[in-house]
Design a protein around this motif. Structure first.
Motif, PDB file in Angstrom:
ATOM      1  N   LEU A  76      -2.898 -11.668  -0.966  1.00 52.99           N
ATOM      2  CA  LEU A  76      -2.596 -10.908   0.340  1.00 52.99           C
ATOM      3  C   LEU A  76      -3.599  -9.618   0.490  1.00 52.99           C
ATOM      4  CD1 LEU A  76       1.235 -11.109   1.109  1.00 52.99           C
ATOM      5  CD2 LEU A  76      -0.581 -12.326   2.026  1.00 52.99           C
ATOM      6  N   LYS A  77      -3.526  -8.908  -0.819  1.00 51.93           N
ATOM      7  CA  LYS A  77      -4.447  -7.651  -0.848  1.00 51.93           C
ATOM      8  C   LYS A  77      -5.956  -8.008  -0.778  1.00 51.93           C
ATOM      9  CE  LYS A  77      -1.442  -4.609  -3.039  1.00 51.93           C
ATOM     10  NZ  LYS A  77      -0.842  -3.858  -4.132  1.00 51.93           N
ATOM     11  N   ARG A  78      -6.229  -9.108  -1.299  1.00 53.18           N
ATOM     12  CA  ARG A  78      -7.696  -9.552  -1.347  1.00 53.18           C
ATOM     13  C   ARG A  78      -8.070 -10.125   0.039  1.00 53.18           C
ATOM     14  NH1 ARG A  78      -9.971 -11.041  -6.585  1.00 53.18           N
ATOM     15  NH2 ARG A  78      -8.274 -10.571  -8.375  1.00 53.18           N
ATOM     16  N   SER A  83     -11.412  -8.970   4.665  1.00 52.54           N
ATOM     17  CA  SER A  83     -11.263  -9.072   6.319  1.00 52.54           C
ATOM     18  C   SER A  83     -11.809  -7.355   6.838  1.00 52.54           C
ATOM     19  CB  SER A  83     -10.106  -9.529   7.020  1.00 52.54           C
ATOM     20  OG  SER A  83      -9.108  -8.406   6.603  1.00 52.54           O
ATOM     21  N   ASP A  84     -11.318  -6.487   6.150  1.00 55.34           N
ATOM     22  CA  ASP A  84     -11.528  -4.995   6.604  1.00 55.34           C
ATOM     23  C   ASP A  84     -11.707  -4.124   5.343  1.00 55.34           C
ATOM     24  OD1 ASP A  84     -11.865  -2.812   7.801  1.00 55.34           O
ATOM     25  OD2 ASP A  84     -10.120  -3.012   9.068  1.00 55.34           O
ATOM     26  N   PRO A  85     -12.610  -3.856   4.712  1.00 58.04           N
ATOM     27  CA  PRO A  85     -12.665  -3.322   3.441  1.00 58.04           C
ATOM     28  C   PRO A  85     -12.187  -1.855   3.639  1.00 58.04           C
ATOM     29  CG  PRO A  85     -14.538  -4.237   3.697  1.00 58.04           C
ATOM     30  CD  PRO A  85     -13.888  -4.531   4.955  1.00 58.04           C
ATOM     31  N   LEU A  86     -11.943  -1.396   4.959  1.00 60.53           N
ATOM     32  CA  LEU A  86     -11.529   0.165   5.330  1.00 60.53           C
ATOM     33  C   LEU A  86      -9.969   0.039   5.058  1.00 60.53           C
ATOM     34  CD1 LEU A  86     -13.673   1.149   7.963  1.00 60.53           C
ATOM     35  CD2 LEU A  86     -13.766   1.780   5.600  1.00 60.53           C
ATOM     36  N   LYS A  87      -9.201  -1.002   4.918  1.00 55.38           N
ATOM     37  CA  LYS A  87      -7.591  -1.228   4.912  1.00 55.38           C
ATOM     38  C   LYS A  87      -7.398  -1.187   3.509  1.00 55.38           C
ATOM     39  CE  LYS A  87      -6.786  -3.472   9.048  1.00 55.38           C
ATOM     40  NZ  LYS A  87      -6.086  -4.768   9.848  1.00 55.38           N
ATOM     41  N   CYS A  88      -8.448  -1.292   2.714  1.00 55.80           N
ATOM     42  CA  CYS A  88      -7.765  -1.280   1.299  1.00 55.80           C
ATOM     43  C   CYS A  88      -7.349  -0.256   0.523  1.00 55.80           C
ATOM     44  CB  CYS A  88      -9.130  -1.679   0.268  1.00 55.80           C
ATOM     45  SG  CYS A  88      -9.619  -3.538   0.627  1.00 55.80           S
TER      46      CYS A  88
END
Length: 88
Positions: A76-78, A83-88
């Motif tokens: 899920l995290k990957r 989809s949106d690296p800023l949400k990591c």
């Protein structure tokens, strides 16, 4: 169905954050009341909890369930990061 699952996850996430805040307030109050003694109590409890967890990990069913859960969360995290690296 995917949308309702997403909504359910968001509700759980918010609930978890509220629980974390509630616990932090409770722990701060305990430190105010007990001072250094609180840390001794907490450390003893954490150690006992770790030993109990370690004992559970010996059970193959428990270990398999933990691995599946960790793997699922990692996927899920990957997806989220892809989809949106800023949400990591």
């Amino acid at each position: 169905m995917g949308q309702s699952l997403h909504e359910e996850i968001e509700v759980e996430r918010k609930k978890n954050l509220e629980d974390i805040i509630h616990y932090a307030k409770w722990e701060a109050e305990a430190v105010k009341k007990l001072g250094r003694k609180w840390f001794d109590i907490r450390d003893r409890w954490l150690w006992e909890s770790f030993k109990a967890d370690k004992e559970m990990w010996r059970n193959p069913k428990v270990r398999e369930a933990l691995i599946k859960t960790i793997t699922f969360i990692d996927k899920l995290k990957r997806k989220k990061c892809a989809s949106d690296p800023l949400k990591c």
